[in-house]
Motif scaffolding. Sequence first.
Motif, PDB file in Angstrom:
ATOM      1  N   VAL A   1       0.845  -1.202   0.000  1.00  0.00           N
ATOM      2  CA  VAL A   1       0.000   0.000   0.000  1.00  0.00           C
ATOM      3  C   VAL A   1       0.876   1.245   0.000  1.00  0.00           C
ATOM      4  O   VAL A   1       0.582   2.233  -0.678  1.00  0.00           O
ATOM      5  N   THR A   2       2.009   1.180   0.741  1.00  0.00           N
ATOM      6  CA  THR A   2       2.898   2.350   0.743  1.00  0.00           C
ATOM      7  C   THR A   2       4.106   2.155  -0.169  1.00  0.00           C
ATOM      8  O   THR A   2       4.751   3.111  -0.563  1.00  0.00           O
ATOM      9  N   ASP A   3       4.425   0.889  -0.471  1.00  0.00           N
ATOM     10  CA  ASP A   3       5.608   0.613  -1.284  1.00  0.00           C
ATOM     11  C   ASP A   3       5.196  -0.369  -2.394  1.00  0.00           C
ATOM     12  O   ASP A   3       5.337  -1.583  -2.257  1.00  0.00           O
ATOM     13  N   PRO A   4       4.666   0.169  -3.503  1.00  0.00           N
ATOM     14  CA  PRO A   4       4.100  -0.691  -4.558  1.00  0.00           C
ATOM     15  C   PRO A   4       5.099  -1.705  -5.112  1.00  0.00           C
ATOM     16  O   PRO A   4       4.699  -2.723  -5.674  1.00  0.00           O
ATOM     17  N   GLU A   5       6.405  -1.434  -4.963  1.00  0.00           N
ATOM     18  CA  GLU A   5       7.422  -2.345  -5.502  1.00  0.00           C
ATOM     19  C   GLU A   5       7.696  -3.535  -4.559  1.00  0.00           C
ATOM     20  O   GLU A   5       8.439  -4.441  -4.898  1.00  0.00           O
ATOM     21  N   TRP A   6       7.143  -3.493  -3.356  1.00  0.00           N
ATOM     22  CA  TRP A   6       7.473  -4.499  -2.340  1.00  0.00           C
ATOM     23  C   TRP A   6       7.019  -5.896  -2.765  1.00  0.00           C
ATOM     24  O   TRP A   6       5.897  -6.090  -3.219  1.00  0.00           O
ATOM     25  N   THR A   7       7.928  -6.870  -2.632  1.00  0.00           N
ATOM     26  CA  THR A   7       7.535  -8.268  -2.811  1.00  0.00           C
ATOM     27  C   THR A   7       8.044  -9.019  -1.580  1.00  0.00           C
ATOM     28  O   THR A   7       8.977  -8.562  -0.921  1.00  0.00           O
ATOM     29  N   THR A   8       7.453 -10.174  -1.281  1.00  0.00           N
ATOM     30  CA  THR A   8       7.917 -10.946  -0.134  1.00  0.00           C
ATOM     31  C   THR A   8       9.389 -11.251  -0.344  1.00  0.00           C
ATOM     32  O   THR A   8       9.761 -11.845  -1.359  1.00  0.00           O
ATOM     33  N   PRO A   9      10.270 -10.835   0.562  1.00  0.00           N
ATOM     34  CA  PRO A   9      11.704 -11.023   0.328  1.00  0.00           C
ATOM     35  C   PRO A   9      12.065 -12.502   0.220  1.00  0.00           C
ATOM     36  O   PRO A   9      11.468 -13.332   0.898  1.00  0.00           O
ATOM     37  N   SER A  10      13.034 -12.799  -0.663  1.00  0.00           N
ATOM     38  CA  SER A  10      13.486 -14.203  -0.698  1.00  0.00           C
ATOM     39  C   SER A  10      14.505 -14.387   0.422  1.00  0.00           C
ATOM     40  O   SER A  10      15.228 -13.467   0.795  1.00  0.00           O
TER      41      SER A  10
END
Length: 432
Positions: free
Chosen positions: A419-428
Amino acid sequence: MSVNLTISDVRLTPILVADPPLLNTQGVHQPYTPRLIVEVVTADGTTGVGETYGDTKYLELARPFARQLVGRQVTDLNGLFTLAGQVAVADARVDDQVDVGGLRGVQTADKLRLSVVSGFEVACLDALGKALGLPVHALLGGKVRDSVEYSAYLFYKHAGHPAGVASEQDDWGEATDPAGIVAQARLFNERYGFESFKLKGGVYPPEQEIAAVRALAAAFPGKPLRLDPNGAWSVPTSLKVAAELHDVLEYLEDPALGTPAMAEVAASAGVPLATNMCVTTFAEIEEAFRRRAVQVVLSDHHYWGGLRNTQQLAAICRTFDVGVSMHSNTHLGISLAAMTQVASTVPNLHHACDSHYPWQSEDVLTERLTFEDGRVAVTDTPGLGVALDHDRLAALHHRWLDENNAALRDRDDSAAMRVTDPEWTTPSMPRW
Ligand SMILES: O=C([O-])C(=O)C[C@H](O)[C@@H](O)C(=O)[O-]
Ligand SMILES: [Mg+2]
Protein backbone atom coordinates in the motif's frame (compact mmCIF):
# COMPACT_ATOMS: atom_id res chain seq x y z
CA MET A 1 -27.73 -31.63 39.40
CA SER A 2 -27.48 -33.70 36.21
CA VAL A 3 -25.54 -32.29 33.30
CA ASN A 4 -26.15 -33.01 29.64
CA LEU A 5 -22.88 -32.49 27.78
CA THR A 6 -24.23 -33.31 24.33
CA ILE A 7 -23.29 -30.61 21.83
CA SER A 8 -26.53 -29.07 20.57
CA ASP A 9 -25.14 -26.13 18.61
CA VAL A 10 -21.83 -24.77 17.33
CA ARG A 11 -21.48 -21.12 16.34
CA LEU A 12 -18.59 -19.84 14.22
CA THR A 13 -18.02 -16.09 14.06
CA PRO A 14 -15.24 -14.76 11.86
CA ILE A 15 -14.13 -11.29 12.91
CA LEU A 16 -11.65 -8.59 11.93
CA VAL A 17 -9.65 -7.12 14.83
CA ALA A 18 -7.70 -3.87 14.84
CA ASP A 19 -3.95 -4.40 14.55
CA PRO A 20 -1.23 -1.70 14.62
CA PRO A 21 1.29 -1.34 11.76
CA LEU A 22 3.85 -3.80 13.16
CA LEU A 23 6.74 -4.67 10.87
CA ASN A 24 8.21 -8.09 10.23
CA THR A 25 10.44 -9.51 7.54
CA GLN A 26 7.54 -10.13 5.16
CA GLY A 27 5.93 -6.72 5.44
CA VAL A 28 3.60 -4.99 7.85
CA HIS A 29 0.47 -6.01 9.73
CA GLN A 30 -2.83 -5.11 8.09
CA PRO A 31 -5.05 -2.56 9.89
CA TYR A 32 -7.47 -5.39 10.69
CA THR A 33 -6.60 -9.05 11.07
CA PRO A 34 -8.89 -12.11 10.87
CA ARG A 35 -9.70 -14.36 13.84
CA LEU A 36 -12.37 -17.01 14.29
CA ILE A 37 -14.44 -17.24 17.49
CA VAL A 38 -15.93 -20.68 18.22
CA GLU A 39 -18.88 -21.23 20.55
CA VAL A 40 -19.90 -24.77 21.51
CA VAL A 41 -23.30 -25.03 23.20
CA THR A 42 -24.38 -28.10 25.19
CA ALA A 43 -27.91 -29.47 25.59
CA ASP A 44 -28.10 -28.08 29.13
CA GLY A 45 -27.31 -24.59 27.88
CA THR A 46 -23.62 -24.27 28.76
CA THR A 47 -21.54 -22.37 26.20
CA GLY A 48 -17.79 -22.87 25.78
CA VAL A 49 -15.64 -20.45 23.77
CA GLY A 50 -12.51 -20.92 21.69
CA GLU A 51 -10.45 -18.80 19.29
CA THR A 52 -8.19 -19.57 16.36
CA TYR A 53 -6.91 -18.23 13.04
CA GLY A 54 -9.68 -16.79 10.90
CA ASP A 55 -8.29 -16.76 7.35
CA THR A 56 -10.36 -18.41 4.60
CA LYS A 57 -8.23 -21.58 4.59
CA TYR A 58 -9.23 -22.18 8.23
CA LEU A 59 -12.87 -21.19 7.80
CA GLU A 60 -13.29 -23.64 4.94
CA LEU A 61 -12.25 -26.48 7.28
CA ALA A 62 -13.99 -25.17 10.40
CA ARG A 63 -17.43 -25.04 8.79
CA PRO A 64 -17.77 -28.73 7.77
CA PHE A 65 -16.02 -29.73 11.01
CA ALA A 66 -18.52 -27.77 13.13
CA ARG A 67 -21.46 -29.45 11.42
CA GLN A 68 -20.17 -32.88 12.47
CA LEU A 69 -19.87 -31.92 16.13
CA VAL A 70 -23.58 -31.61 16.90
CA GLY A 71 -24.75 -34.65 18.85
CA ARG A 72 -21.29 -35.50 20.19
CA GLN A 73 -20.11 -35.04 23.78
CA VAL A 74 -17.89 -32.13 24.84
CA THR A 75 -15.87 -34.73 26.75
CA ASP A 76 -14.92 -36.49 23.50
CA LEU A 77 -11.73 -34.49 22.94
CA ASN A 78 -9.83 -37.38 21.34
CA GLY A 79 -12.67 -37.78 18.87
CA LEU A 80 -12.05 -34.23 17.60
CA PHE A 81 -8.82 -35.39 15.98
CA THR A 82 -10.46 -38.41 14.32
CA LEU A 83 -13.21 -36.17 12.97
CA ALA A 84 -10.74 -33.56 11.74
CA GLY A 85 -8.88 -36.25 9.80
CA GLN A 86 -12.03 -36.73 7.74
CA VAL A 87 -12.21 -33.08 6.66
CA ALA A 88 -10.74 -32.68 3.20
CA VAL A 89 -7.96 -30.13 2.70
CA ALA A 90 -7.56 -28.75 -0.83
CA ASP A 91 -4.11 -29.47 -2.32
CA ALA A 92 -3.72 -25.79 -3.15
CA ARG A 93 -3.74 -24.99 0.57
CA VAL A 94 -0.75 -27.21 1.34
CA ASP A 95 2.64 -25.58 1.09
CA ASP A 96 5.96 -26.51 2.63
CA GLN A 97 7.04 -22.88 2.57
CA VAL A 98 6.67 -20.42 5.40
CA ASP A 99 3.06 -19.35 5.73
CA VAL A 100 2.79 -15.86 4.17
CA GLY A 101 1.77 -13.35 6.79
CA GLY A 102 1.93 -15.90 9.55
CA LEU A 103 5.59 -16.84 9.77
CA ARG A 104 4.64 -20.10 11.42
CA GLY A 105 6.57 -22.70 9.44
CA VAL A 106 5.26 -25.30 7.03
CA GLN A 107 1.62 -25.53 6.08
CA THR A 108 0.70 -29.21 5.92
CA ALA A 109 -2.85 -30.52 5.66
CA ASP A 110 -2.61 -31.85 9.21
CA LYS A 111 -1.33 -28.59 10.58
CA LEU A 112 -4.24 -26.74 8.99
CA ARG A 113 -6.62 -29.25 10.56
CA LEU A 114 -4.94 -28.96 13.96
CA SER A 115 -5.14 -25.16 13.80
CA VAL A 116 -8.90 -25.56 13.46
CA VAL A 117 -9.27 -28.36 16.03
CA SER A 118 -7.51 -26.22 18.66
CA GLY A 119 -10.31 -23.63 18.66
CA PHE A 120 -12.89 -26.36 19.21
CA GLU A 121 -10.82 -28.22 21.80
CA VAL A 122 -10.52 -25.03 23.86
CA ALA A 123 -14.28 -24.37 23.50
CA CYS A 124 -15.09 -27.94 24.62
CA LEU A 125 -12.75 -27.65 27.62
CA ASP A 126 -14.32 -24.31 28.54
CA ALA A 127 -17.83 -25.81 28.34
CA LEU A 128 -16.80 -28.90 30.29
CA GLY A 129 -15.12 -26.82 32.98
CA LYS A 130 -18.17 -24.59 33.33
CA ALA A 131 -20.50 -27.59 33.51
CA LEU A 132 -18.38 -29.29 36.20
CA GLY A 133 -17.48 -26.09 38.08
CA LEU A 134 -13.76 -26.64 37.40
CA PRO A 135 -11.11 -24.42 35.80
CA VAL A 136 -9.55 -25.69 32.58
CA HIS A 137 -6.22 -26.24 34.34
CA ALA A 138 -7.94 -28.78 36.63
CA LEU A 139 -9.17 -30.68 33.55
CA LEU A 140 -5.55 -30.69 32.32
CA GLY A 141 -4.23 -32.22 35.53
CA GLY A 142 -3.86 -29.14 37.69
CA LYS A 143 -1.74 -26.00 37.78
CA VAL A 144 1.82 -26.05 39.03
CA ARG A 145 2.04 -22.23 39.25
CA ASP A 146 -0.39 -19.45 40.15
CA SER A 147 0.67 -17.00 37.46
CA VAL A 148 2.31 -17.20 34.04
CA GLU A 149 5.06 -14.83 32.97
CA TYR A 150 4.92 -13.15 29.56
CA SER A 151 7.56 -11.15 27.73
CA ALA A 152 7.18 -7.75 26.10
CA TYR A 153 6.87 -8.38 22.36
CA LEU A 154 8.67 -5.42 20.78
CA PHE A 155 8.13 -4.55 17.13
CA TYR A 156 9.54 -2.00 14.77
CA LYS A 157 6.46 -0.07 13.79
CA HIS A 158 5.13 2.92 11.94
CA ALA A 159 3.28 5.64 13.83
CA GLY A 160 0.07 4.74 12.04
CA HIS A 161 -1.39 2.92 9.06
CA PRO A 162 -1.17 4.77 5.73
CA ALA A 163 -3.30 7.90 5.41
CA GLY A 164 -6.61 7.19 3.74
CA VAL A 165 -6.68 3.53 4.86
CA ALA A 166 -9.45 2.67 7.34
CA SER A 167 -7.77 1.80 10.66
CA GLU A 168 -7.78 2.44 14.42
CA GLN A 169 -5.24 4.75 16.05
CA ASP A 170 -2.75 3.28 18.52
CA ASP A 171 -0.86 5.12 21.22
CA TRP A 172 2.50 3.33 20.95
CA GLY A 173 4.12 5.77 18.55
CA GLU A 174 6.75 5.04 15.93
CA ALA A 175 9.71 2.71 16.54
CA THR A 176 12.20 2.46 13.69
CA ASP A 177 15.54 2.78 15.49
CA PRO A 178 17.21 1.72 18.76
CA ALA A 179 15.88 4.74 20.68
CA GLY A 180 12.34 3.99 19.47
CA ILE A 181 12.64 0.34 20.52
CA VAL A 182 13.93 1.27 23.98
CA ALA A 183 11.07 3.79 24.39
CA GLN A 184 8.59 1.07 23.40
CA ALA A 185 10.17 -1.36 25.88
CA ARG A 186 9.87 1.24 28.64
CA LEU A 187 6.16 1.63 27.85
CA PHE A 188 5.68 -2.16 28.02
CA ASN A 189 7.46 -2.17 31.36
CA GLU A 190 5.47 0.78 32.75
CA ARG A 191 2.09 -0.39 31.51
CA TYR A 192 2.36 -4.12 32.20
CA GLY A 193 5.49 -4.70 34.28
CA PHE A 194 7.19 -6.93 31.68
CA GLU A 195 10.76 -7.76 32.63
CA SER A 196 11.74 -9.84 29.64
CA PHE A 197 11.90 -8.47 26.09
CA LYS A 198 11.70 -9.96 22.63
CA LEU A 199 12.45 -7.89 19.55
CA LYS A 200 10.88 -8.92 16.26
CA GLY A 201 13.76 -8.61 13.84
CA GLY A 202 14.41 -9.39 10.18
CA VAL A 203 13.14 -5.90 9.34
CA TYR A 204 16.36 -3.88 9.06
CA PRO A 205 19.93 -4.97 8.23
CA PRO A 206 21.35 -7.00 11.15
CA GLU A 207 23.74 -4.22 12.30
CA GLN A 208 20.74 -2.00 13.10
CA GLU A 209 19.00 -4.78 15.02
CA ILE A 210 22.21 -5.60 16.92
CA ALA A 211 22.35 -1.91 17.92
CA ALA A 212 18.73 -2.08 19.12
CA VAL A 213 19.42 -5.15 21.28
CA ARG A 214 22.56 -3.47 22.67
CA ALA A 215 20.46 -0.41 23.52
CA LEU A 216 17.91 -2.65 25.29
CA ALA A 217 20.71 -4.34 27.24
CA ALA A 218 21.98 -0.94 28.37
CA ALA A 219 18.48 0.23 29.34
CA PHE A 220 17.50 -3.00 31.13
CA PRO A 221 20.74 -4.50 32.45
CA GLY A 222 20.58 -8.22 33.17
CA LYS A 223 17.03 -8.69 31.83
CA PRO A 224 16.33 -11.59 29.45
CA LEU A 225 16.45 -10.43 25.80
CA ARG A 226 15.55 -12.26 22.60
CA LEU A 227 15.82 -11.43 18.92
CA ASP A 228 13.66 -13.13 16.27
CA PRO A 229 14.29 -12.36 12.57
CA ASN A 230 11.97 -15.19 11.41
CA GLY A 231 14.68 -16.99 9.46
CA ALA A 232 15.83 -13.92 7.53
CA TRP A 233 19.56 -14.53 7.96
CA SER A 234 22.06 -16.86 6.33
CA VAL A 235 24.15 -19.16 8.53
CA PRO A 236 27.20 -16.82 8.47
CA THR A 237 25.03 -13.79 9.31
CA SER A 238 23.34 -15.72 12.14
CA LEU A 239 26.75 -16.66 13.55
CA LYS A 240 27.97 -13.08 13.28
CA VAL A 241 24.92 -11.77 15.18
CA ALA A 242 25.27 -14.53 17.78
CA ALA A 243 28.95 -13.62 18.29
CA GLU A 244 28.03 -9.96 18.81
CA LEU A 245 25.10 -10.54 21.16
CA HIS A 246 25.81 -13.83 22.96
CA ASP A 247 26.51 -12.04 26.25
CA VAL A 248 23.07 -10.41 26.42
CA LEU A 249 20.71 -12.86 24.69
CA GLU A 250 18.58 -15.38 26.56
CA TYR A 251 18.12 -17.01 23.16
CA LEU A 252 18.19 -16.26 19.47
CA GLU A 253 14.90 -17.21 17.79
CA ASP A 254 14.79 -18.69 14.27
CA PRO A 255 17.88 -16.86 12.97
CA ALA A 256 17.96 -19.09 9.86
CA LEU A 257 15.29 -21.05 8.02
CA GLY A 258 14.96 -24.82 8.35
CA THR A 259 16.45 -27.49 10.58
CA PRO A 260 19.76 -28.01 8.65
CA ALA A 261 20.62 -24.29 8.81
CA MET A 262 19.50 -24.02 12.44
CA ALA A 263 21.66 -27.05 13.31
CA GLU A 264 24.67 -25.41 11.70
CA VAL A 265 24.09 -22.19 13.62
CA ALA A 266 23.41 -24.03 16.89
CA ALA A 267 26.69 -25.96 16.61
CA SER A 268 28.81 -22.85 17.11
CA ALA A 269 26.54 -19.94 18.08
CA GLY A 270 27.30 -20.10 21.80
CA VAL A 271 23.75 -18.98 22.49
CA PRO A 272 20.61 -21.18 22.69
CA LEU A 273 18.32 -21.21 19.66
CA ALA A 274 14.53 -21.14 19.96
CA THR A 275 11.99 -21.85 17.24
CA ASN A 276 8.40 -21.50 16.24
CA MET A 277 9.29 -22.15 12.60
CA CYS A 278 11.38 -25.30 12.14
CA VAL A 279 9.59 -27.39 14.79
CA THR A 280 5.88 -26.70 14.38
CA THR A 281 4.57 -30.27 14.02
CA PHE A 282 5.30 -33.55 15.78
CA ALA A 283 6.82 -34.87 12.55
CA GLU A 284 9.57 -32.24 12.65
CA ILE A 285 10.74 -33.03 16.19
CA GLU A 286 12.90 -36.08 15.56
CA GLU A 287 15.30 -34.54 13.06
CA ALA A 288 15.58 -31.23 14.90
CA PHE A 289 16.30 -32.85 18.26
CA ARG A 290 18.68 -35.45 16.82
CA ARG A 291 20.66 -32.69 15.11
CA ARG A 292 20.48 -30.46 18.21
CA ALA A 293 19.14 -27.70 16.00
CA VAL A 294 17.02 -26.08 18.74
CA GLN A 295 17.30 -25.65 22.48
CA VAL A 296 13.82 -24.17 23.10
CA VAL A 297 10.59 -25.04 21.25
CA LEU A 298 7.97 -22.30 21.29
CA SER A 299 4.66 -24.07 21.29
CA ASP A 300 1.57 -22.44 19.90
CA HIS A 301 -1.54 -24.30 21.01
CA HIS A 302 -3.35 -23.08 17.88
CA TYR A 303 -1.20 -24.94 15.41
CA TRP A 304 -0.06 -27.78 17.64
CA GLY A 305 -3.72 -28.82 17.98
CA GLY A 306 -4.77 -27.52 21.37
CA LEU A 307 -3.94 -27.55 25.04
CA ARG A 308 -3.47 -31.28 25.50
CA ASN A 309 -1.15 -31.53 22.49
CA THR A 310 0.84 -28.65 24.00
CA GLN A 311 1.26 -30.73 27.16
CA GLN A 312 2.41 -33.67 25.02
CA LEU A 313 4.92 -31.49 23.23
CA ALA A 314 6.21 -30.24 26.60
CA ALA A 315 6.63 -33.83 27.79
CA ILE A 316 8.65 -34.71 24.68
CA CYS A 317 10.82 -31.61 25.17
CA ARG A 318 11.40 -32.58 28.80
CA THR A 319 12.43 -36.09 27.77
CA PHE A 320 15.06 -34.73 25.39
CA ASP A 321 16.16 -31.92 27.69
CA VAL A 322 14.93 -29.27 25.26
CA GLY A 323 13.29 -26.16 26.73
CA VAL A 324 9.72 -25.17 26.02
CA SER A 325 7.85 -21.87 25.98
CA MET A 326 5.08 -20.27 23.94
CA HIS A 327 4.82 -18.49 20.64
CA SER A 328 2.01 -16.11 19.85
CA ASN A 329 0.41 -14.54 16.85
CA THR A 330 -2.12 -11.71 16.88
CA HIS A 331 -4.75 -13.03 19.31
CA LEU A 332 -7.48 -11.97 21.70
CA GLY A 333 -8.32 -12.68 25.34
CA ILE A 334 -9.84 -16.12 24.79
CA SER A 335 -6.50 -17.37 23.48
CA LEU A 336 -4.54 -15.58 26.21
CA ALA A 337 -6.76 -17.28 28.79
CA ALA A 338 -6.20 -20.66 27.08
CA MET A 339 -2.43 -20.10 26.88
CA THR A 340 -2.32 -19.14 30.55
CA GLN A 341 -4.34 -22.19 31.63
CA VAL A 342 -2.13 -24.67 29.78
CA ALA A 343 1.11 -22.87 30.64
CA SER A 344 0.16 -23.15 34.31
CA THR A 345 0.20 -26.96 33.98
CA VAL A 346 3.59 -27.34 32.27
CA PRO A 347 6.29 -27.99 34.87
CA ASN A 348 9.21 -27.46 32.48
CA LEU A 349 8.17 -24.02 31.25
CA HIS A 350 11.10 -21.85 32.29
CA HIS A 351 10.93 -18.91 29.86
CA ALA A 352 8.43 -16.05 29.71
CA CYS A 353 5.80 -16.73 27.02
CA ASP A 354 5.17 -14.50 24.01
CA SER A 355 1.89 -12.63 23.64
CA HIS A 356 0.65 -10.06 21.13
CA TYR A 357 -2.27 -9.18 23.46
CA PRO A 358 -0.94 -5.75 24.52
CA TRP A 359 -1.05 -4.75 20.84
CA GLN A 360 -4.74 -5.59 20.59
CA SER A 361 -6.90 -2.65 21.67
CA GLU A 362 -10.07 -4.59 20.84
CA ASP A 363 -11.41 -7.77 22.40
CA VAL A 364 -14.58 -9.85 22.44
CA LEU A 365 -14.62 -10.29 26.23
CA THR A 366 -16.71 -8.42 28.78
CA GLU A 367 -13.48 -7.87 30.74
CA ARG A 368 -9.94 -7.78 29.35
CA LEU A 369 -7.28 -9.97 30.90
CA THR A 370 -4.61 -8.00 32.75
CA PHE A 371 -0.85 -8.32 33.22
CA GLU A 372 0.55 -7.60 36.70
CA ASP A 373 4.34 -7.51 36.93
CA GLY A 374 4.39 -9.06 33.45
CA ARG A 375 2.25 -11.99 34.62
CA VAL A 376 -1.28 -13.21 34.07
CA ALA A 377 -2.85 -14.75 37.17
CA VAL A 378 -4.15 -18.30 36.66
CA THR A 379 -7.85 -18.13 37.41
CA ASP A 380 -9.73 -20.87 39.29
CA THR A 381 -13.03 -19.67 37.84
CA PRO A 382 -14.76 -22.54 36.00
CA GLY A 383 -13.73 -23.06 32.37
CA LEU A 384 -11.38 -20.41 30.99
CA GLY A 385 -12.81 -17.83 33.37
CA VAL A 386 -13.80 -15.42 30.58
CA ALA A 387 -17.17 -14.16 29.28
CA LEU A 388 -18.05 -13.19 25.70
CA ASP A 389 -19.31 -9.68 25.01
CA HIS A 390 -21.86 -10.48 22.32
CA ASP A 391 -22.23 -6.86 21.19
CA ARG A 392 -18.48 -6.53 20.63
CA LEU A 393 -18.43 -9.85 18.83
CA ALA A 394 -21.28 -8.72 16.56
CA ALA A 395 -19.51 -5.41 15.82
CA LEU A 396 -16.23 -7.11 14.84
CA HIS A 397 -18.16 -9.64 12.76
CA HIS A 398 -19.94 -6.78 11.04
CA ARG A 399 -16.54 -5.39 10.12
CA TRP A 400 -15.62 -8.80 8.68
CA LEU A 401 -18.87 -8.88 6.65
CA ASP A 402 -18.24 -5.41 5.20
CA GLU A 403 -17.29 -5.94 1.54
CA ASN A 404 -14.89 -2.99 1.76
CA ASN A 405 -12.79 -5.17 4.06
CA ALA A 406 -13.00 -8.33 1.96
CA ALA A 407 -9.28 -8.19 1.07
CA LEU A 408 -8.38 -8.27 4.76
CA ARG A 409 -10.13 -11.58 5.45
CA ASP A 410 -6.83 -13.29 4.61
CA ARG A 411 -3.84 -11.87 6.42
CA ASP A 412 -1.19 -10.78 3.97
CA ASP A 413 1.63 -8.65 5.40
CA SER A 414 3.27 -8.26 1.97
CA ALA A 415 0.09 -6.87 0.45
CA ALA A 416 -0.24 -4.45 3.38
CA MET A 417 3.33 -3.24 2.71
CA ARG A 418 2.57 -2.65 -0.96
CA VAL A 419 0.00 0.00 0.00
CA THR A 420 2.90 2.35 0.74
CA ASP A 421 5.61 0.61 -1.28
CA PRO A 422 4.10 -0.69 -4.56
CA GLU A 423 7.42 -2.35 -5.50
CA TRP A 424 7.47 -4.50 -2.34
CA THR A 425 7.54 -8.27 -2.81
CA THR A 426 7.92 -10.95 -0.13
CA PRO A 427 11.70 -11.02 0.33
CA SER A 428 13.49 -14.20 -0.70
CA MET A 429 15.36 -15.88 2.13
CA PRO A 430 17.95 -15.55 3.45
CA ARG A 431 17.48 -11.81 3.18
CA TRP A 432 20.83 -10.99 4.77
O1 LIG B 1 7.57 -15.45 16.89
C1 LIG B 1 7.15 -15.36 15.74
O2 LIG B 1 7.76 -15.83 14.81
C2 LIG B 1 5.88 -14.66 15.49
O3 LIG B 1 5.33 -14.12 16.42
C3 LIG B 1 5.32 -14.61 14.13
C4 LIG B 1 4.36 -13.48 13.92
O4 LIG B 1 3.76 -13.58 12.65
C5 LIG B 1 5.03 -12.12 14.07
O5 LIG B 1 6.15 -12.06 13.26
C6 LIG B 1 4.08 -11.01 13.70
O6 LIG B 1 3.08 -10.86 14.35
O7 LIG B 1 4.42 -10.28 12.76
MG1 LIG C 1 9.33 -16.53 16.23
